[in-house]
Design a protein around this motif. Structure first.
Motif, mmCIF file in Angstrom:
data_model
loop_
_atom_site.group_PDB
_atom_site.id
_atom_site.type_symbol
_atom_site.label_atom_id
_atom_site.label_comp_id
_atom_site.label_asym_id
_atom_site.label_seq_id
_atom_site.Cartn_x
_atom_site.Cartn_y
_atom_site.Cartn_z
ATOM 1 N N UNK A 60 7.155 18.233 -1.631
ATOM 2 C CA UNK A 60 7.304 17.817 -0.237
ATOM 3 C C UNK A 60 8.783 17.621 0.100
ATOM 4 N N UNK A 61 9.230 18.357 1.117
ATOM 5 C CA UNK A 61 10.598 18.186 1.612
ATOM 6 C C UNK A 61 10.628 17.157 2.733
ATOM 7 N N UNK A 62 9.529 17.062 3.483
ATOM 8 C CA UNK A 62 9.462 16.095 4.564
ATOM 9 C C UNK A 62 8.168 16.194 5.331
ATOM 10 N N UNK A 63 7.924 15.177 6.156
ATOM 11 C CA UNK A 63 6.756 15.140 7.026
ATOM 12 C C UNK A 63 7.288 15.059 8.444
ATOM 13 N N UNK A 64 6.873 16.035 9.268
ATOM 14 C CA UNK A 64 7.344 16.113 10.652
ATOM 15 C C UNK A 64 6.129 16.187 11.565
ATOM 16 N N UNK A 65 5.837 15.114 12.275
ATOM 17 C CA UNK A 65 4.667 15.102 13.153
ATOM 18 C C UNK A 65 3.405 15.249 12.343
ATOM 19 N N UNK A 66 2.630 16.320 12.628
ATOM 20 C CA UNK A 66 1.383 16.558 11.897
ATOM 21 C C UNK A 66 1.538 17.653 10.851
ATOM 22 N N UNK A 67 2.774 17.850 10.374
ATOM 23 C CA UNK A 67 3.057 18.929 9.426
ATOM 24 C C UNK A 67 3.781 18.410 8.193
ATOM 25 N N UNK A 68 3.291 18.836 7.028
ATOM 26 C CA UNK A 68 3.972 18.576 5.756
ATOM 27 C C UNK A 68 4.778 19.823 5.441
ATOM 28 N N UNK A 69 6.099 19.680 5.350
ATOM 29 C CA UNK A 69 6.974 20.806 5.041
ATOM 30 C C UNK A 69 7.361 20.720 3.574
ATOM 31 N N UNK A 70 7.208 21.843 2.877
ATOM 32 C CA UNK A 70 7.518 21.906 1.448
ATOM 33 C C UNK A 70 8.927 22.421 1.204
ATOM 34 N N UNK A 71 9.447 22.175 0.018
ATOM 35 C CA UNK A 71 10.778 22.665 -0.347
ATOM 36 C C UNK A 71 10.725 24.103 -0.844
ATOM 37 N N UNK A 72 9.546 24.598 -1.170
ATOM 38 C CA UNK A 72 9.362 25.980 -1.631
ATOM 39 C C UNK A 72 8.851 26.839 -0.483
ATOM 40 N N UNK A 73 9.112 28.126 -0.548
ATOM 41 C CA UNK A 73 8.554 29.029 0.454
ATOM 42 C C UNK A 73 7.031 29.008 0.348
ATOM 43 N N UNK A 74 6.357 29.468 1.388
ATOM 44 C CA UNK A 74 4.899 29.496 1.369
ATOM 45 C C UNK A 74 4.343 30.277 0.201
ATOM 46 N N UNK A 75 4.902 31.465 -0.051
ATOM 47 C CA UNK A 75 4.409 32.309 -1.148
ATOM 48 C C UNK A 75 4.612 31.631 -2.498
ATOM 49 N N UNK A 76 5.763 30.998 -2.696
ATOM 50 C CA UNK A 76 6.013 30.316 -3.969
ATOM 51 C C UNK A 76 5.128 29.081 -4.121
ATOM 52 N N UNK A 77 4.901 28.361 -3.040
ATOM 53 C CA UNK A 77 4.044 27.171 -3.102
ATOM 54 C C UNK A 77 2.628 27.555 -3.486
ATOM 55 N N UNK A 78 2.116 28.649 -2.928
ATOM 56 C CA UNK A 78 0.763 29.105 -3.261
ATOM 57 C C UNK A 78 0.683 29.458 -4.737
ATOM 58 N N UNK A 79 1.731 30.068 -5.278
ATOM 59 C CA UNK A 79 1.733 30.410 -6.707
ATOM 60 C C UNK A 79 1.762 29.165 -7.589
ATOM 61 N N UNK A 80 2.275 28.056 -7.048
ATOM 62 C CA UNK A 80 2.360 26.815 -7.822
ATOM 63 C C UNK A 80 1.131 25.930 -7.645
ATOM 64 N N UNK A 81 0.181 26.351 -6.806
ATOM 65 C CA UNK A 81 -1.025 25.543 -6.612
ATOM 66 C C UNK A 81 -1.756 25.398 -7.929
ATOM 67 N N UNK A 82 -2.395 24.252 -8.077
ATOM 68 C CA UNK A 82 -3.155 23.948 -9.280
ATOM 69 C C UNK A 82 -4.626 23.818 -8.915
ATOM 70 N N UNK A 83 -5.470 23.965 -9.910
ATOM 71 C CA UNK A 83 -6.893 23.692 -9.730
ATOM 72 C C UNK A 83 -7.178 22.329 -10.339
ATOM 73 N N UNK A 84 -8.352 21.792 -10.052
ATOM 74 C CA UNK A 84 -8.728 20.497 -10.590
ATOM 75 C C UNK A 84 -8.689 20.558 -12.108
ATOM 76 N N UNK A 85 -8.085 19.540 -12.701
ATOM 77 C CA UNK A 85 -8.006 19.520 -14.175
ATOM 78 C C UNK A 85 -8.677 18.309 -14.748
#
Length: 85
Positions: A60-85
């Motif tokens: 998380x880079x910041x929260x702006x209104x109703x949006x959570x903005x990440x520090x990674x690009x969208x494509x990179x963030x999706x690649x870093x997603x995890x499943x329940x462990x």
């Protein structure tokens, strides 16, 4: 560091480039749980649809209104997603 309590249910999550990543279901510990309908974004629909994925709150880079903005690009963030462990 971003105040995690600012992250609320149904907020949009976008990458640093503005690309949509998903929607917040809730915060669980040090991860954001994405809603099931957004969890398959960027993944093979047959193997990843219908279950939750998670993003580390460390992205998380910041929260702006109703949006959570990440520090990674969208494509990179999706690649870093995890499943329940």
């Amino acid at each position: 560091m971003t105040d995690i309590s600012a992250v609320k249910e149904h907020m949009k999550i976008v990458g640093a480039d503005g690309a949509p990543v998903g929607t917040v279901d809730r915060v669980e510990g040090d991860r954001i749980k994405l809603t099931k309908d957004s969890s398959s974004a960027g993944f093979d629909q047959q193997t990843h649809a219908g279950h939750h994925h998670y993003i580390s709150v460390g992205l998380i880079a910041g929260v702006e209104g109703d949006t959570v903005r990440l520090s990674a690009t969208g494509a990179n963030a999706v690649r870093m997603e995890e499943e329940k462990s």
